[in-house]
Write a protein that holds these residues in place. Structure first.
Motif, PDB file in Angstrom:
ATOM      1  N   ALA A 232     -10.267 -18.544 -35.315  1.00  0.00           N
ATOM      2  CA  ALA A 232      -9.216 -17.684 -35.336  1.00  0.00           C
ATOM      3  C   ALA A 232      -8.579 -17.763 -36.525  1.00  0.00           C
ATOM      4  O   ALA A 232      -8.101 -16.682 -37.293  1.00  0.00           O
ATOM      5  CB  ALA A 232      -8.345 -18.112 -34.105  1.00  0.00           C
ATOM      6  N   ALA A 235     -10.291 -15.875 -39.324  1.00  0.00           N
ATOM      7  CA  ALA A 235      -9.940 -14.327 -39.072  1.00  0.00           C
ATOM      8  C   ALA A 235      -8.931 -13.981 -39.883  1.00  0.00           C
ATOM      9  O   ALA A 235      -8.856 -12.686 -40.399  1.00  0.00           O
ATOM     10  CB  ALA A 235     -10.149 -14.075 -37.599  1.00  0.00           C
ATOM     11  N   GLY A 364     -13.008 -11.313 -39.326  1.00  0.00           N
ATOM     12  CA  GLY A 364     -11.994 -10.695 -39.744  1.00  0.00           C
ATOM     13  C   GLY A 364     -12.152  -9.564 -40.786  1.00  0.00           C
ATOM     14  O   GLY A 364     -11.899  -8.669 -40.935  1.00  0.00           O
ATOM     15  N   ALA A 387      -4.992 -12.375 -34.933  1.00  0.00           N
ATOM     16  CA  ALA A 387      -5.776 -13.844 -35.055  1.00  0.00           C
ATOM     17  C   ALA A 387      -4.828 -14.956 -35.175  1.00  0.00           C
ATOM     18  O   ALA A 387      -5.160 -15.861 -34.509  1.00  0.00           O
ATOM     19  CB  ALA A 387      -6.618 -13.629 -36.438  1.00  0.00           C
TER      20      ALA A 387
END
Length: 408
Positions: A232, A235, A364, A387
């Motif tokens: 995450a 991203a 991303g 994110a």
């Protein structure tokens, strides 16, 4: 009466760190090899979008290369652990450089779109130079947690420095010389830096041939949730890069995109260096949650600046502030990786973490490109906020699972 040492006379932890024999030599080579990591993505986006007129295609190509790296890099790192850094890193880098040059030629000579994907995928063999450097520090300071914390903070600051200077260099080269210049210079620097780094054999960790009883770091309790946090977080990085390039282009300041991105990395670099001079809280999982929470809040600033001001200066200031939480997040995450990774598999463990980051950057970048084409660059800044929020939820939910004893 006992004498006390004045605070001013206490040695700076970074000065103490680089008094380690051989440290300055391998760090210099590693920095040269790491600088292109901040150049390749921006160079590819500028080169492809300029030639083909599509940010979606540029984002998809870079996402494909990063996704391929996510699959190949752990195998490369495993070979590094088994056979040694110098023996594996040099040929792996040579293959990756050929991939970068292939992408350059495909764009230059207007080859079909599918060739761009194939060429960029070949760069997946690029070794994790930052991970190899961290492995050397872990080997040299395996019995000194304070020095290792400072080393991890320095390495994260070095990452940010390279991602600060890399986009600036890439944007300048592509605009001042020719669109393929950033990729070309990056390939030369990568090969040169790896050769210099690999030549420093005295600080190289010993090879650790894998035994049948050895298990993958992925089977260690808490490792997978930690990788989800890195995914995450990646991203956040990937979406910020492509959205900022598009936003600067919309304002007719495309050549300034690298400088604007550099400010986000500058904030992170300074925060990382300061973080290395303090003694952090003992609970590393709780510290990670706090760092990710701060990152989530600060990532709202670029969105607000883009939506309300329409000014590249305001966006640059927002990105500078937003970067302040990313280095502490990464340093804390890498500290957990080092604690959880089994003995003799540190390159593999850290490369899995970097692979998760690259996978997040790929996602991303791709999502950011689609949002830009559909809703505009301003709305693209919503992606890093979402994110970061996902990273916060995952880190809070998994904090109990990776509260494991130290690896050594």
């Amino acid at each position: 009466m006992p004498q006390t040492t004045p605070l001013a006379r206490r040695p700076n932890p970074y000065i103490r760190l680089f008094r380690t024999p051989g440290a300055r030599a391998f760090t210099l080579g590693n920095l040269v090899a790491r600088l292109p990591m901040g150049m390749f993505g921006v160079s590819a986006v500028i080169m492809i979008a300029g030639a083909r007129g599509s940010y979606a295609l540029a984002g998809a190509v870079t996402a494909t290369g990063l996704a391929a790296t996510a699959l190949v890099a752990p195998w490369t790192a495993r070979l590094v652990d088994r056979h040694g850094q110098a023996r594996i890193a040099v040929p792996a880098t040579a293959v990756a450089v050929c991939g970068s040059l292939g992408l350059l030629l495909c764009v230059r000579f207007d080859a079909p779109d599918w060739t761009l994907f194939a060429a960029y995928a070949a760069t997946a063999t690029t070794p994790n130079t930052g991970g190899m450097s961290r492995a050397r520090w872990a080997h040299l300071h395996r019995d000194d947690p304070a020095a290792l914390h400072t080393a991890n903070s320095f390495e994260q600051a070095a990452d940010e420095l390279c991602f600060m200077l890399g986009p600036v260099a890439a944007a300048f080269l592509c605009s001042a010389l020719f669109p393929e210049a950033g990729t070309l210079v990056g390939a030369v620097l990568l090969m040169t830096g790896v050769l210099l780094f690999a030549a420093q054999r005295t600080t190289e960790p010993p090879a650790a041939p894998r035994t049948p009883a050895a298990k993958s770091p992925l089977r260690t309790r808490g490792f997978v949730p930690l990788l989800a946090v890195f995914l995450a977080t990646g991203a956040v990085f990937g979406s910020l890069e492509v959205v900022t390039i598009a936003y600067a282009d919309k304002l007719a300041h495309s050549s300034a995109a690298g400088g604007v991105l550099a400010l986000q990395a500058a904030g992170s670099c300074v925060a990382g260096l300061l973080y290395g001079t303090v003694r952090p809280a003992r609970s590393v999982p709780r510290r990670l949650v706090g760092c990710v929470g701060a990152m989530t809040v600060l990532m709202c600033l670029p969105l607000l600046a883009a939506r309300t001001s329409g000014s590249l200066v305001a966006l640059a200031a927002a990105l500078l502030c937003a970067g302040a939480a990313t280095a502490p997040t990464m340093v804390t995450g890498m500290t957990l990786v080092q604690r959880l990774t089994p003995e003799g598999q540190l390159n593999e463990g850290m490369t899995l973490a970097v692979t998760a980051i690259l996978g997040g950057i790929a996602a991303g970048s791709a999502i950011g490109g689609q949002v830009i084409d559909q809703a505009g660059a301003e709305m693209g800044y919503l992606i890093p906020v979402c994110a970061a929020a996902v990273a916060l939820v995952v880190s809070a939910a998994g904090s109990g699972r990776y509260a494991a004893p130290p690896r050594r």
